[in-house]
Design a protein around this motif. Structure first.
Motif, PDB file in Angstrom:
ATOM      1  N   ALA A 124       0.838  -1.198   0.000  1.00  0.00           N
ATOM      2  CA  ALA A 124       0.000   0.000   0.000  1.00  0.00           C
ATOM      3  C   ALA A 124       0.875   1.251   0.000  1.00  0.00           C
ATOM      4  O   ALA A 124       0.596   2.225  -0.717  1.00  0.00           O
ATOM      5  N   ALA A 125       1.944   1.215   0.782  1.00  0.00           N
ATOM      6  CA  ALA A 125       2.823   2.384   0.864  1.00  0.00           C
ATOM      7  C   ALA A 125       3.477   2.657  -0.486  1.00  0.00           C
ATOM      8  O   ALA A 125       3.616   3.815  -0.898  1.00  0.00           O
ATOM      9  N   MET A 126       3.858   1.604  -1.211  1.00  0.00           N
ATOM     10  CA  MET A 126       4.453   1.806  -2.533  1.00  0.00           C
ATOM     11  C   MET A 126       3.430   2.415  -3.484  1.00  0.00           C
ATOM     12  O   MET A 126       3.751   3.321  -4.267  1.00  0.00           O
ATOM     13  N   MET A 127       2.187   1.926  -3.411  1.00  0.00           N
ATOM     14  CA  MET A 127       1.139   2.459  -4.290  1.00  0.00           C
ATOM     15  C   MET A 127       0.915   3.934  -4.020  1.00  0.00           C
ATOM     16  O   MET A 127       0.839   4.753  -4.939  1.00  0.00           O
ATOM     17  N   PHE A 132       0.257   3.416  16.946  1.00  0.00           N
ATOM     18  CA  PHE A 132       1.410   3.865  17.730  1.00  0.00           C
ATOM     19  C   PHE A 132       2.677   3.116  17.338  1.00  0.00           C
ATOM     20  O   PHE A 132       3.772   3.643  17.410  1.00  0.00           O
ATOM     21  N   ARG A 133       2.500   1.854  16.916  1.00  0.00           N
ATOM     22  CA  ARG A 133       3.670   1.062  16.539  1.00  0.00           C
ATOM     23  C   ARG A 133       4.058   1.276  15.083  1.00  0.00           C
ATOM     24  O   ARG A 133       4.914   0.566  14.574  1.00  0.00           O
ATOM     25  N   VAL A 134       3.419   2.210  14.398  1.00  0.00           N
ATOM     26  CA  VAL A 134       3.563   2.333  12.941  1.00  0.00           C
ATOM     27  C   VAL A 134       5.028   2.275  12.521  1.00  0.00           C
ATOM     28  O   VAL A 134       5.878   2.971  13.066  1.00  0.00           O
ATOM     29  N   PHE A 135       5.293   1.373  11.578  1.00  0.00           N
ATOM     30  CA  PHE A 135       6.652   1.271  11.049  1.00  0.00           C
ATOM     31  C   PHE A 135       6.660   1.183   9.528  1.00  0.00           C
ATOM     32  O   PHE A 135       7.173   2.082   8.855  1.00  0.00           O
ATOM     33  N   ASP A 136       6.055   0.132   8.976  1.00  0.00           N
ATOM     34  CA  ASP A 136       6.207  -0.131   7.529  1.00  0.00           C
ATOM     35  C   ASP A 136       5.720   1.034   6.666  1.00  0.00           C
ATOM     36  O   ASP A 136       6.376   1.412   5.707  1.00  0.00           O
ATOM     37  N   LEU A 137       4.552   1.588   7.026  1.00  0.00           N
ATOM     38  CA  LEU A 137       3.975   2.649   6.196  1.00  0.00           C
ATOM     39  C   LEU A 137       4.960   3.807   6.056  1.00  0.00           C
ATOM     40  O   LEU A 137       5.259   4.261   4.949  1.00  0.00           O
ATOM     41  N   ILE A 138       5.486   4.262   7.203  1.00  0.00           N
ATOM     42  CA  ILE A 138       6.383   5.412   7.177  1.00  0.00           C
ATOM     43  C   ILE A 138       7.732   5.035   6.568  1.00  0.00           C
ATOM     44  O   ILE A 138       8.282   5.756   5.740  1.00  0.00           O
ATOM     45  N   TYR A 139       8.239   3.874   6.951  1.00  0.00           N
ATOM     46  CA  TYR A 139       9.556   3.464   6.472  1.00  0.00           C
ATOM     47  C   TYR A 139       9.571   3.359   4.949  1.00  0.00           C
ATOM     48  O   TYR A 139      10.529   3.778   4.298  1.00  0.00           O
ATOM     49  N   VAL A 140       8.501   2.824   4.367  1.00  0.00           N
ATOM     50  CA  VAL A 140       8.483   2.644   2.915  1.00  0.00           C
ATOM     51  C   VAL A 140       8.066   3.936   2.204  1.00  0.00           C
ATOM     52  O   VAL A 140       8.626   4.286   1.169  1.00  0.00           O
ATOM     53  N   LEU A 141       7.092   4.659   2.757  1.00  0.00           N
ATOM     54  CA  LEU A 141       6.556   5.823   2.045  1.00  0.00           C
ATOM     55  C   LEU A 141       7.496   7.031   2.100  1.00  0.00           C
ATOM     56  O   LEU A 141       7.774   7.636   1.074  1.00  0.00           O
ATOM     57  N   THR A 142       7.983   7.374   3.282  1.00  0.00           N
ATOM     58  CA  THR A 142       8.839   8.567   3.380  1.00  0.00           C
ATOM     59  C   THR A 142      10.206   8.259   3.963  1.00  0.00           C
ATOM     60  O   THR A 142      11.086   9.113   3.954  1.00  0.00           O
ATOM     61  N   GLY A 143      10.380   7.078   4.535  1.00  0.00           N
ATOM     62  CA  GLY A 143      11.642   6.758   5.196  1.00  0.00           C
ATOM     63  C   GLY A 143      11.863   7.621   6.434  1.00  0.00           C
ATOM     64  O   GLY A 143      12.976   7.711   6.952  1.00  0.00           O
ATOM     65  N   GLY A 144      10.816   8.269   6.916  1.00  0.00           N
ATOM     66  CA  GLY A 144      10.940   9.145   8.090  1.00  0.00           C
ATOM     67  C   GLY A 144      11.188  10.592   7.691  1.00  0.00           C
ATOM     68  O   GLY A 144      11.114  11.488   8.514  1.00  0.00           O
ATOM     69  N   GLY A 145      11.472  10.809   6.420  1.00  0.00           N
ATOM     70  CA  GLY A 145      11.798  12.151   5.957  1.00  0.00           C
ATOM     71  C   GLY A 145      10.575  12.966   5.640  1.00  0.00           C
ATOM     72  O   GLY A 145       9.469  12.497   5.874  1.00  0.00           O
ATOM     73  N   PRO A 146      10.647  14.130   5.085  1.00  0.00           N
ATOM     74  CA  PRO A 146      11.890  14.886   4.889  1.00  0.00           C
ATOM     75  C   PRO A 146      12.433  15.433   6.204  1.00  0.00           C
ATOM     76  O   PRO A 146      11.643  15.920   7.015  1.00  0.00           O
ATOM     77  N   ALA A 147      13.750  15.304   6.393  1.00  0.00           N
ATOM     78  CA  ALA A 147      14.419  15.805   7.602  1.00  0.00           C
ATOM     79  C   ALA A 147      13.755  15.301   8.878  1.00  0.00           C
ATOM     80  O   ALA A 147      13.450  16.068   9.776  1.00  0.00           O
ATOM     81  N   SER A 161       9.216  -3.310  -1.718  1.00  0.00           N
ATOM     82  CA  SER A 161       9.744  -2.010  -1.293  1.00  0.00           C
ATOM     83  C   SER A 161      11.164  -1.809  -1.793  1.00  0.00           C
ATOM     84  O   SER A 161      11.698  -0.700  -1.720  1.00  0.00           O
ATOM     85  N   MET A 162      11.806  -2.881  -2.306  1.00  0.00           N
ATOM     86  CA  MET A 162      13.166  -2.735  -2.822  1.00  0.00           C
ATOM     87  C   MET A 162      13.187  -2.401  -4.318  1.00  0.00           C
ATOM     88  O   MET A 162      14.245  -2.285  -4.901  1.00  0.00           O
ATOM     89  N   TYR A 163      12.023  -2.279  -4.930  1.00  0.00           N
ATOM     90  CA  TYR A 163      12.004  -1.938  -6.357  1.00  0.00           C
ATOM     91  C   TYR A 163      12.544  -0.539  -6.601  1.00  0.00           C
ATOM     92  O   TYR A 163      13.063  -0.234  -7.654  1.00  0.00           O
ATOM     93  N   GLN A 164      12.347   0.348  -5.615  1.00  0.00           N
ATOM     94  CA  GLN A 164      12.858   1.701  -5.842  1.00  0.00           C
ATOM     95  C   GLN A 164      14.346   1.710  -5.573  1.00  0.00           C
ATOM     96  O   GLN A 164      14.813   1.173  -4.590  1.00  0.00           O
ATOM     97  N   SER A 165      15.097   2.301  -6.484  1.00  0.00           N
ATOM     98  CA  SER A 165      16.526   2.386  -6.276  1.00  0.00           C
ATOM     99  C   SER A 165      16.851   3.821  -5.908  1.00  0.00           C
ATOM    100  O   SER A 165      15.990   4.688  -5.891  1.00  0.00           O
ATOM    101  N   GLN A 166      18.118   4.028  -5.620  1.00  0.00           N
ATOM    102  CA  GLN A 166      18.558   5.345  -5.191  1.00  0.00           C
ATOM    103  C   GLN A 166      18.296   6.403  -6.265  1.00  0.00           C
ATOM    104  O   GLN A 166      17.969   7.537  -5.971  1.00  0.00           O
ATOM    105  N   TYR A 167      18.421   6.022  -7.521  1.00  0.00           N
ATOM    106  CA  TYR A 167      18.470   7.028  -8.574  1.00  0.00           C
ATOM    107  C   TYR A 167      17.162   7.190  -9.345  1.00  0.00           C
ATOM    108  O   TYR A 167      16.802   8.280  -9.749  1.00  0.00           O
ATOM    109  N   SER A 168      16.468   6.064  -9.537  1.00  0.00           N
ATOM    110  CA  SER A 168      15.246   6.223 -10.316  1.00  0.00           C
ATOM    111  C   SER A 168      14.177   5.343  -9.710  1.00  0.00           C
ATOM    112  O   SER A 168      14.468   4.366  -9.032  1.00  0.00           O
TER     113      SER A 168
END
Lengths: 443, 273
Positions: A265-268, A373-388, B227-234
């Motif tokens: 879902a996060a990738m979509m 509260f335990r949310v991990f996958d959604l944030i980790y995949v969608l934004t990686g915790g970013g921006p900043a 989730s590993m389909y995305q690479s650093q560049y594209s």
């Protein structure tokens, strides 16, 4: 006859009961309770996987025997050849003193029966170039005071040799001295001090801005997304709580977002939000709802909004299903009776639906709040915790500390913080729900 | 509330279903566009659909392997936890043992424990056992999620089975275990199956343990692999859309076939009857 048989039956029924419960209890203890206790314990150490001097939990000083034995083997030979190449009495004296010191400390070390046996075993392994894999053999506890003394002696001798090397005019012999100095210094580093630091890690995180920010993000995300999910879920449940054609389609379309992996879902959503080719970003920009198509994933507010929207999309259906099931247990007769008494729809909602739905709502809220509260996958995949770090949740921060920095001590502190927060949230809810949670399961 | 819906109601339903399904619709439409078109236009339908993205999704990364891994891990987890959980749920709901409340409380508490508090010791344990990058390396940590879930749901199903059958089996001289195996298990089979579906989905969707423990590409599961389909560049959105469609199809089939069971399982733990 029959009586006797019955009594034997009762007893073995009990035994069977315990026998059936024990495997699961053992599993729960081994895979849930023990790891959590271990996380608590790890959090009391300066424990880093990527630093050989801190990659073990050491309550007292410890010696890395594999590397110590290896180094000690070379020390003898090197010091002997230093004696030969010594240029004056002073240098020779110094080297002799070093030899004597190391000899003394080494024999004190192996005066311990257990350590001597280990040293001999490791000697054999090293002679055949076999790495020592058994960490019980590789590491040995030593007396704290002895360890510190031996380490200090090795370090001061290393410094003395380095000084001679620096003052030496003759290059080859100077290099020799420098080599021996390095060898002594590296031997000193094989003696590891205890890395038990008590609550120091906790003290550090209490003052850590990033921890408080992550905690704030987590609480904000949890409160906002769960509130939206409850409101929307309740509205949907009330609307579809009736007989109509096509219930199956509704149920299936509601279940699919719940059933797909959060990471998928996060990738979509990552695609839909994308600043260049994301359709939602494009539409929201065209409608002037957001400042620019890249707002969603490259700004702090946009990132948080994106995550909450994706979470609401994925879990509102689940909330609606739980509430719908609760609604369907409310007897129809109550509504009929209140209609007869002249209550309108709104009054019915307040005085019948809500009070009777209370326990369903609380149970649904309990599970959703804990999940959020335990949310991990959604944030980790969608934004990686970013921006900043603007969308970093406490679990994401803990994961990064544990596995990206390989810092198991500090990372465990963050895990423990998540654990304690979750425990507090559960206790509050369980108190509110009361004994209803167990009704219908035990006799 | 036995009112029937009018046109307004059905209109609302259509909009609701559309909104919920929109991401899937869009991702599917993207997956059949030629890759160039994805980046150049926002039009919904492509004039020349192609399967290029599907081919790329299957060849650029071992997607089939991910699905086999996910299936193996989830199936093993489901079988193991159903066996242990059905014993425990039976004992807790129907046998005269002490401390039932305590056991269920422990199980419920275990299901609330955050995985992040378990991950580092579990990582060390699995590493020490030499099980990283293997199926068992994931099945062991997955028990932490699936066993409490299975016990909790199964307990409600066992509770619903009438006691009379058990009583008559006892009178006929069946041993307690025979009663469980011959009387209770067949009656509880639908409930066990429902629990199995939910446990399977939970294991299929798990991300954190899979990410840390099976880090070798050949052992990754679907969520991590995707989730590993995305690479650093594209970011190859064509591949990602196609891969998403491929991994979503089994779930859609599962949901379409078993939706009633899934709903009954999901709600059994939360609603008093």
């Amino acid at each position: 006859m029959k009586n006797k048989k019955r009594r034997g039956f009762q007893l073995s029924e009990k035994q069977l009961g315990y026998a059936m419960v024990i495997p699961s209890l053992v599993l729960v203890i081994v895979v849930v309770l023990w790891p959590v206790a271990q996380s608590f314990y790890n959090s009391l150490f300066d424990y880093r996987l990527n630093d050989p001097s801190r990659s073990q939990l050491m309550l007292s000083a410890t010696i890395d025997l594999e590397r110590y034995v290896d180094n000690h083997f070379y020390i003898g030979g090197q010091l002997d050849s230093l004696l030969e190449s010594a240029e004056n009495e002073g240098e020779a004296e110094a080297v002799k003193e070093i030899q004597q010191d190391i000899e003394n400390y080494h024999s004190e070390l192996i005066s311990d029966e257990e350590i001597r046996e280990k040293v001999e075993e490791i000697d054999d392994l090293l002679a055949s170039f076999t790495p020592v894999r058994d960490s019980d053999l590789k590491y040995s506890k030593v007396d704290n005071a002895f360890a510190e003394e031996y380490q200090n002696v090795l370090e001061s001798h290393a410094a003395a040799l380095a000084e001679i090397a620096a003052s030496s005019n003759d290059d080859p012999s100077g290099q020799q001295f420098q080599q021996s100095s390095d060898l002594l210094a590296s031997t000193a580093s094989n003696i590891l001090n205890s890395n038990f630091i008590g609550l120091d890690n906790y003290g550090k995180y209490m003052k850590d801005q990033r921890m408080w920010k992550a905690m704030g993000n987590t609480v904000f995300f949890t409160v906002i997304s769960v509130a939206f999910e409850l409101a929307l879920g309740l509205a949907i449940a009330l609307l579809i709580n009736r007989a109509f054609k096509g219930r199956g389609i509704i149920r299936a379309s509601v279940l699919i977002p719940w059933a797909i992996p959060t990471a998928v879902a996060a990738m979509m959503w990552g695609f839909l939000y994308d600043g260049q080719s994301g359709i939602i970003a494009h539409y929201l920009e065209t409608l002037n709802l957001i400042p620019g198509s890249s707002w969603l994933l490259t700004t702090s507010n946009g990132g948080m909004f994106s995550i909450i929207l994706a979470d609401v999309w994925k879990t509102t259906p689940y909330m609606a299903l739980l509430l719908l099931a609760g609604l369907q247990t409310i007897p129809q007769s109550l509504y009929e009776a209140s209609s007869v008494d002249g209550a309108n729809k709104f009054q019915q909602f307040w005085s019948i639906t809500l009070p009777l739905l209370k326990s369903s709502v609380l149970v649904a809220l309990l599970f959703r709040t804990l999940d959020a509260f335990r949310v991990f996958d959604l944030i980790y995949v969608l934004t990686g915790g970013g921006p900043a770090n603007a969308t970093e949740s406490i679990s994401v921060y803990a994961y990064k500390t544990l596995f990206a920095q390989q810092n198991f001590g500090e990372g465990s502190v963050l895990s423990v913080i998540v654990f304690i927060s979750v425990a507090i949230i559960s206790l509050i809810y369980v108190k509110l729900i009361g004994s209803d949670l167990f009704d219908g399961r035990t006799k | 509330m036995n009112k029937r819906g009018g046109i307004g109601f059905y209109l609302f339903l259509i909009i609701f279903v559309f909104l919920v399904m929109f991401p899937f619709i869009w991702v599917f439409l993207t997956s059949i566009k030629p890759p160039r078109e994805i980046f150049s236009s926002f039009s919904w339908f492509t004039s020349n659909p192609s399967l290029d993205s599907y081919e790329a999704a299957l060849t650029n990364r071992p997607l089939v392997r991910y699905m086999i891994n996910s299936f193996a891990v989830s199936a093993l987890t489901t079988i193991l936890s159903l066996v242990f959980a059905s014993f425990t749920a039976y004992a807790v709901t129907r046998l005269p043992i002490k401390g039932k409340g305590l056991i269920l409380g422990l199980v419920l508490a275990a299901s609330m424990f955050p995985q992040i508090a378990i991950i580092s010791p579990m990582f060390n344990l699995v590493t020490d056992l030499g099980l990283r990058n293997s199926y068992m390396g994931l099945v062991i940590p997955y028990i932490t999620i699936s066993l409490p879930l299975a016990i909790w749901i199964l307990a409600t199903f066992f509770k619903k089975i009438p006691y009379e059958l058990e009583e008559s089996a006892k009178l006929d001289g069946a041993s307690p275990f025979q009663t469980f195996r011959k009387i209770i298990l067949p009656l509880a089979a639908p409930g066990i199956f429902t629990t199995g579906i939910l446990v399977f989905i939970a294991a299929w969707n798990e991300y954190l343990f899979a990410l840390t423990i099976n880090s070798d590409d050949a052992w990754r599961t679907v969520p991590v692999g995707i989730s590993m389909y995305q690479s650093q560049y594209s970011i190859p959105w064509g591949d990602i859309s196609a891969a998403t469609v491929i991994v979503t199809i089994p779930i859609v089939i599962l949901v379409l076939f078993f939706q009633k069971r899934i709903v009954s399982g999901l709600t059994s733990g939360s609603v008093k009857e």
